[in-house]
Design an enzyme around this catalytic site. Structure first.
Site, PDB file in Angstrom:
ATOM      1  N   HIS A 261       0.823  -1.225   0.000  1.00 20.63           N
ATOM      2  CA  HIS A 261       0.000   0.000   0.000  1.00 20.63           C
ATOM      3  C   HIS A 261       0.847   1.260   0.000  1.00 20.63           C
ATOM      4  O   HIS A 261       1.911   1.315   0.616  1.00 20.63           O
ATOM      5  CB  HIS A 261      -1.036  -0.014   1.125  1.00 20.63           C
ATOM      6  CG  HIS A 261      -0.535   0.170   2.523  1.00 20.63           C
ATOM      7  ND1 HIS A 261      -0.390   1.409   3.102  1.00 20.63           N
ATOM      8  CD2 HIS A 261      -0.189  -0.724   3.485  1.00 20.63           C
ATOM      9  CE1 HIS A 261       0.000   1.262   4.365  1.00 20.63           C
ATOM     10  NE2 HIS A 261       0.149  -0.022   4.613  1.00 20.63           N
ATOM     11  N   GLU A 305      -5.350   1.767   1.940  1.00 22.47           N
ATOM     12  CA  GLU A 305      -5.284   0.573   2.798  1.00 22.47           C
ATOM     13  C   GLU A 305      -5.629   0.929   4.228  1.00 22.47           C
ATOM     14  O   GLU A 305      -6.343   0.205   4.925  1.00 22.47           O
ATOM     15  CB  GLU A 305      -3.867  -0.027   2.724  1.00 22.47           C
ATOM     16  CG  GLU A 305      -3.726  -1.376   3.416  1.00 22.47           C
ATOM     17  CD  GLU A 305      -3.332  -1.314   4.890  1.00 22.47           C
ATOM     18  OE1 GLU A 305      -3.293  -2.384   5.515  1.00 22.47           O
ATOM     19  OE2 GLU A 305      -3.077  -0.216   5.424  1.00 22.47           O
ATOM     20  N   GLU A 306      -5.107   2.063   4.677  1.00 26.12           N
ATOM     21  CA  GLU A 306      -5.293   2.446   6.086  1.00 26.12           C
ATOM     22  C   GLU A 306      -6.743   2.806   6.400  1.00 26.12           C
ATOM     23  O   GLU A 306      -7.105   2.945   7.563  1.00 26.12           O
ATOM     24  CB  GLU A 306      -4.358   3.621   6.445  1.00 26.12           C
ATOM     25  CG  GLU A 306      -2.869   3.321   6.264  1.00 26.12           C
ATOM     26  CD  GLU A 306      -2.304   2.384   7.334  1.00 26.12           C
ATOM     27  OE1 GLU A 306      -3.095   1.836   8.114  1.00 26.12           O
ATOM     28  OE2 GLU A 306      -1.070   2.226   7.352  1.00 26.12           O
ATOM     29  N   HIS A 433       2.196   3.590  13.278  1.00 27.75           N
ATOM     30  CA  HIS A 433       1.072   4.546  13.209  1.00 27.75           C
ATOM     31  C   HIS A 433       1.320   5.811  14.037  1.00 27.75           C
ATOM     32  O   HIS A 433       0.370   6.452  14.514  1.00 27.75           O
ATOM     33  CB  HIS A 433      -0.265   3.875  13.598  1.00 27.75           C
ATOM     34  CG  HIS A 433      -0.806   2.999  12.506  1.00 27.75           C
ATOM     35  ND1 HIS A 433      -2.062   2.443  12.544  1.00 27.75           N
ATOM     36  CD2 HIS A 433      -0.269   2.608  11.334  1.00 27.75           C
ATOM     37  CE1 HIS A 433      -2.275   1.721  11.451  1.00 27.75           C
ATOM     38  NE2 HIS A 433      -1.178   1.814  10.698  1.00 27.75           N
TER      39      HIS A 433
END
Ligand code: BES
Ligand code: ZN
Length: 496
Positions: A261, A305-306, A433
Site C-alpha cells: 500500500h 489501505e489504512e 502509526h
C-alpha cells in the site's frame, strides 16, 4: 554491454531529449530473470534515497503525512507512476481511480457544549440535530438497535466490526446521524467506516469522538438527562488511485502479482508503514526491466489501505472470475523495515495459527521459508494470515496469497531476540502509526534482506509456477466461500 554503451554514447551525443528509459540497458540484457542476479542489483542506498523522497513528500504536505487525499499521498502516487513510465516498452501501466468521500471537517455540540469531533471518511457530509441515543453492546448486530431511531443520533462504541456496519444498521432504523466513540485513548482523526457503503443501507453523517467524550455522554444519558446533539460534517469527494503495472512480456494468463500500500495514516509520514513495501517493490520493478520473464509480473501499489483495505478491495471487486484465475499468486509487502524486527512469514498453510489460505498459499509460505533458511541463511518466524493488509480481499476471492513483514505493535519475545537481535519486551515497531515512523527509525538491514526475499519470490514465479498446485478453480471457489466470512473472524475484528 556493448549495446548498452553504444546507446548511452549515442544518447549523450544526441543531446537533451533522451529520457531515462533510453539509457536503460536493453531489457533482455541479462536474459531470463534469476533470483541471484535480481537480488544482486539491489542496494540499501537505492532504498534509502527513495525513502527520503517519500518523507519529503510527507513533510511538504500540510498534515505532514501521506494520508489518502493529501498532497503527500498524491505526490507518492505520481512518483511511483513517473518511475514506472520510464519503462514504456517493458510495462503496461494503469492508474485505477477510486472515488471516496473523505471526512474533512466537523463540528459537534451536545446540549450546546462543544465536543471535539472529526468527520469519518466514507460517510456523507451534512447537518443533523436531534436527541442522542446510546446503543448497547457494539452495534454490530441488528438486535443491538431499538426498533425506531427516527430523527435521532446514535452513539456507538468503536470495535469488533467495521464502523460501516454500525452506521448502516443505525441508519436503517431511522437514525439521521451517528457518533462513534473510540475504544482506545486519543481522538478519532482520520478514521474511516472501513467498508464501502451498501446501497441498501446508505450511510448518514458520522462524527468520531474520543472514548472519554463518549463515556461522558453515555453517563449523562444513563442519569436520565436528555442530550440534544448538533452535528455538522463536511465530506470532500476525492479521487485516489491504485497504480498497476504489468510486464508486456511473459504469459499474460499466468501472473505473479506483487503489491503493497502506498498510503500512510494521519499521524505521520508512514515510512515503515508502508513507504518500505512501496519502495521495495518499486526498486524490484525497476531492476526487473533488465531481464526477460516467462510469466507476466504485475505490480500494484494500493490506495486507502489504512482506511480499510479499500484500494485492494475495490480492485478485486472489479475482476471477473477469469481475471481472478489468471492471478496464480498475490504477494503482499507491508512493513519491511521494522526497527525491532523479526522476519515474519504469513502462515499460509495454517500450521501455526490454523487459518489456511487458498491453494497455493502454503506453497508460497514454503518458498519464503526455503529462501530464508537455505538461501539467505536467516532465522524466520510465522505470523497470522489475519487480513490486516491488502492480501485480505485476495484471500476472500479464493486467490493464493502470501507475504512477509517485520512487525508492528506486537512485542518481541525472548526467543525472537535470540533469533533476530534487537530487544525483547518492546514492540517490533514502537513508531507504528505514529509521527516517529520516519527514515531515521528504520532498520536498513531488515529492509534489504526483506527486499532480497521479495526479489527471490518475484524471480522464482516469473520463471515458473511449477511449484504451485495447478489452477483448480473449483476448490479455489470453495475456499472463497470460506473466506467470505473472514472479516467476521476474531483475528480480523481486532483491527477495526
Ligand atoms: N501495516 C499494517 C498492517 C500490518 C501489521 C502488516 C503488521 C504487517 C504486519 C496496516 O497498514 C494496518 O495498519 N492495518 C490496519 C487494519 C486495516 C484493516 C485498516 C491495522 O492493522 O490496524
Ligand atoms: Zn498501517
Amino acid at each position: 554491454m556493448a549495446i548498452w554503451n553504444s546507446i548511452a554514447i549515442f544518447a549523450t551525443v544526441a543531446g537533451a531529449f533522451v529520457d531515462a528509459a533510453a539509457l536503460q540497458p536493453r531489457h533482455d540484457h541479462y536474459g531470463l530473470v534469476e533470483s541471484g542476479k535480481l537480488r544482486g542489483l539491489l542496494t540499501t542506498e537505492a532504498l534509502r534515497e527513495k525513502a527520503e523522497i517519500l518523507q519529503d513528500f510527507a513533510y511538504s504536505s500540510p498534515g505532514k503525512n501521506r494520508l489518502i487525499g493529501s498532497q503527500g499521498h498524491q505526490d507518492t502516487i505520481d512518483y511511483i507512476h513517473d518511475q514506472m513510465t520510464a519503462f514504456p516498452d517493458y510495462y503496461t501501466i494503469e492508474l485505477q481511480p477510486l472515488d471516496l468521500a473523505l471526512g474533512v471537517e466537523a463540528n459537534l455540540t451536545a446540549n450546546n457544549r462543544t465536543v471535539e469531533v472529526y468527520a469519518v471518511t466514507l460517510a456523507p457530509g451534512g447537518h443533523v440535530s436531534g436527541p442522542l441515543v446510546s446503543i448497547p453492546n457494539l452495534g454490530c448486530e441488528a438486535a443491538d438497535f431499538p426498533e425506531s431511531l427516527n430523527g435521532s443520533i446514535a452513539l456507538i462504541f468503536r470495535g469488533t466490526c467495521e464502523s460501516g456496519i454500525k452506521v448502516g444498521l443505525a441508519a436503517s432504523r431511522g437514525a439521521i446521524g451517528v457518533l462513534i466513540y473510540n475504544n482506545v485513548d486519543g481522538n478519532l482523526e482520520g478514521y474511516s467506516l472501513q467498508k464501502f457503503e451498501d446501497p441498501e443501507a446508505p450511510y448518514v453523517p458520522t462524527g468520531g469522538i474520543s472514548q472519554s467524550a463518549g463515556e461522558a455522554l453515555v453517563a449523562q444519558l444513563e442519569a436520565g438527562t436528555e442530550v440534544i446533539v448538533d452535528l455538522t460534517t463536511v465530506a470532500e469527494a476525492s479521487t485516489s488511485y491504485n497504480v498497476i503495472a504489468q510486464t508486456k512480456a511473459g504469459d499474460q494468463d499466468n501472473v505473479i502479482h506483487i503489491g503493497g500500500h502506498s498510503d500512510s495514516v494521519a499521524a505521520g509520514p508512514g515510512i515503515n508503514d508502508n513507504g518500505s513495501g512501496t519502495i521495495s517493490i518499486l526498486e524490484i520493478a525497476i531492476q526487473l526491466t533488465k531481464f526477460t520473464v516467462k510469466n507476466a509480473v504485475r505490480f500494484s501499489w494500493w490506495t486507502a489501505e489504512e482506511e480499510g483495505l479499500l484500494g485492494a478491495t475495490y480492485y478485486v471487486s472489479q475482476l471477473s472470475q477469469s481475471e481472478k484465475d489468471k492471478i496464480r499468486l498475490f504477494l503482499d509487502f507491508d512493513m519491511m523495515a521494522s526497527p525491532n524486527y523479526a522476519f515474519q512469514i504469513y502462515d499460509g498453510d495454517g500450521s501455526a495459527f490454523n487459518l489456511t489460505g487458498p491453494p497455493g498459499s502454503a506453497e508460497a509460505e514454503a518458498e519464503f521459508t526455503h529462501y530464508f533458511s537455505n538461501i539467505a541463511g536467516l532465522n524466520h518466524t510465522e505470523i497470522e494470515f489475519d487480513g490486516r493488509s491488502d492480501y485480505g480481499p485476495f484471500l476472500e476471492a479464493g486467490i493464493a496469497a502470501g507475504g512477509i513483514a517485520g512487525g508492528a505493535e506486537g512485542i518481541k519475545t525472548e526467543e525472537e531476540q535470540a533469533m533476530f537481535g534487537g530487544a525483547a519486551g518492546i514492540p517490533y515497531d514502537v513508531n507504528y502509526h505514529q509521527d516517529g515512523d520516519t527514515t531515521n527509525n528504520l532498520n536498513y538491514e531488515c529492509w534489504i534482506e526483506m527486499t532480497r526475499a521479495i526479489a527471490h519470490m518475484t524471480a522464482t514465479y516469473a520463471r515458473s509456477f511449477e511449484s504451485l498446485p495447478p489452477r483448480n478453480t473449483t476448490s479455489a471457489r470453495k475456499r472463497s466461500a470460506r473466506f467470505a466470512n473472514f472479516r467476521k473472524t476474531k483475528r480480523y475484528q481486532k483491527w477495526v
